[in-house]
Design an enzyme around this catalytic site. Sequence first.
Site: not given
Lengths: 156, 783
Positions: B217, B367-368, B737
């Site tokens: 990523q 995802r946060c 997110e």
Amino acid sequence: MRFEGTLDIAAPRDRVWAFLTDPKQVTTCAPDVQSLDLTDPTHFKVVVKAGVGPIKGTFNMSVEFIDLRAPEHAEVLARGQAPGSAVEMRNTMDLVAAGERTTLRWASDVTVNGMIAQVGARLMQGAADKITQQVFSCIQVKLESPASAGISANPA
Amino acid sequence: MSVEIGGIGSSVKRKEDARFIRGKGKYVDDVKLPGMLYLDIARSPYAHARIKSIDTSKALKIPGVAAVITGKDLVPLNLHWMPTLMSDKQMVLPTDTVLYQAQEVAAVVATERYIAADGVAAIEVEYEPLPVVVDPKKALEPGAPVLREDREQKNNHIWHWEVGDKAGTDKAFRDAEVVVKQDLYIPRIHVASIETCGIVASWDKVEGKLTVWMTTQAPHAIRTVIALVAGHLGLAEHKIRVISPDIGGGFGGKVPVYPGYVLAIGASVLTGAPVKWIEDRSENIQADSFARDYHISAELAAKKDGTMQALRVKTIADHGAFDAAANPSKYPAGLFHIITGSYPFQKSFVEVDGAYTNKPPGGIAYRCSFRVTEAAFTIERLVDVLALELKKDPAALRMQNFIKPEAFPYKSALGWEYDSGDYGRALKLAMDTIDYAGLRKEQATKRAKGELMGIGISSFTEIVGAGPSKQFDILGIKMFDSAEIRVHPTGKAMVRLGVKSQGQGHETTFAQIVAEELGLPVGDIAVEEGDTDTAPYGLGTYASRSTPVAGGATAIAARKIREKARLIAAHLLEANPDDVEWKDYKFQVKGVPAKTKTMQEVAFAAYTNHPQGMEAGLEAVDYYDPPNLTYPFGSYICVVDIDRGTGEVKIRRFVAVDDCGTIINPMIVEGQIHGGLTMGLAPALYEQITYDEQGNIQGGNFMDYLLPTAMETPNWETAKTTTPSPHHPIGAKGVGESATVGAPAAIANAVVDALAHLGVRHIDIPITPWKVQQILKANGAAE
């Protein structure tokens, strides 16, 4: 994980003792033995195939008799690995004579690590019960059959 | 016009889907090079053991095995350890001790993937088992076995981190009329992206150049890390090319560096051949970075009328054997101090202690945006506990306490400056959409009949877009991001970014930003990411930072181009530049609507007829350092029915109102929310990884780790409010997110609400049918 049980065998205690503490004889009742290699009277290596649920492996086991008090008590430590898995079994057995019969009390503390413990955890009990049943019924059949009387006549 | 060119606010179909839906995506495993070797890894069956010996002789005898690598082989190269992103270090391969099950122990390189696996099976390792610590609370007790013998500090405590006014908070609690306290465990979960991690490393001995294709990523940061870690072996940053091709989901799990990457690079240098390593599914779940695993104890002080006053939170963070989280350097517990949420607490104090255990390392965001899910779940659960204590309606209690719209920019007690928000509007829209009042009536009727129905609310505030360079860096590299735009003579443009899509649709949304700023049709704008030889440097995509940071860079780079284009337009229009304005996506002489030049005309002139004294060409670069973070928010309402026989929780309705500021592409945002909600449902009801006392992973494969499928996923209903970020160039806040952060509390609150009349105040997630059934049985409510 602890497994235990009692088995009543229609054979004299000396004969049961001789069978159970002789690697060559006792491994004839172990599941799917690939090879047996005797190191000395109390140590041996055995290769067995075993599986729990979807996971199957070939285990290289090192077995050691760590406490032998003939003809009543034995303790056996077995350690082994298959790719991705490891197992350690600490087995005890006590033999009580009742005339020409013998009562075998056995217990096994099993520690499993790796793939088998991950994937097979919920299936372990069932698999262990099945293997145990096979092993002990084999022991019983062999000790109670007339043919075995000759083998066990020689004290270990 | 904006819709015609596909500018901001248009639901442009995703450009990348043309290849994805045809199966023409190019992932790491699609890279095939001549003479390529395959790497596989032998892993430890023990969670903690001394390695007495490793016998590789049988593996080396297998035809096709090219090499076997053990920790001892890496020692002379000083590659047996590598730095993590969190000032800790991690074993690449162990030399004497393994610290978690599935830890890498040796690597085999072979001419075929199957031969490599045979080689792994033939490696014989003799272990001596050591005492295993899986519970972080026990790990921190005096006398616990010390797991990290390499550290000077002889215990399992990693760090202590705290923020807020301790004395003031303690006083507020002493003086409070009402105090509620709740312990929560947020279990260890895994991102389980559809594509596992992998790499192809290709060392060119002649050129001295390393090319890696890799599921990352953050390709630029990886290039720098490789240069720093392996610089002493002659790998220089200008001769390292990291290519991050199409990625099948990252969710934070593809930020860290895993030992397999280092081994593949090392193996390529060693053998002179390209080396591919692709994880299998079990390796991915068992050894790659986990998320969550926070043991939280939270207290809230309030007045009897419901006014929230103070928040006090104590947490133990289980990091496994190494602290390999991927947080900004200054924040070992991430942005957990967004835990004051949507409420104006006067006083707050938060402390977190990190602990080592015999589990795989990690603590990634999933995802946060850095521990924001943990924070949002805690505060939104705690507010419901307060509502129960005060016998107040949870919606009314939230409405009463929300930070008011006129209070923005709002400075929180823990130091954040919230950019904008209108929390009451979002909750009201959610309540109206779902008919909250009607549901409460229905619930009362059903409860009288013995039926179990619950309504749960989550009014979360997120914090994303890391981040401003004065606060945010990773390994010292500031968390700016970048965009480079080139407009070609025929008016077509190429955009290159420092971020990297893993499925978010960057090729579409970033083109839309440029379309909006330059008046070019979105189809004429190509977006390229993930090749460090061509893209400008950036910190990558995670923590919902692409739109807030690289989106800002893109808009500003486009505006730089537009400014130069205006001068060229003036030259073409034979007007004074001051008289030329950008109107309706064209340049126009002020007050003379007939005298216009399009961006295409200007672009052509930039190469064929540019003003004397001006540089030719039409391009710009921007490295955007955001002035603040952005604070997306939302209100979710979930309705559940519970089966009194099986304990199964059935989600009947779920309404999600999100506010992510300016929306670039409504269709993509909706897709992000649907995916996020499903990933929020997962830990609420299904997913968790536990360990038995020996450290055996329970949940290390898809038989035991339950991902929700279409069968489990309810129908999501989405709605939105729009409160732009005042400091962002296009007012966007980021939405990747929000739903994962907000959903778990709504679901947990709904289940607790259904059982509240039985005296239930809290249930730890995942709320499995078994847990619910135990509660029903204990209360005589089971059928």
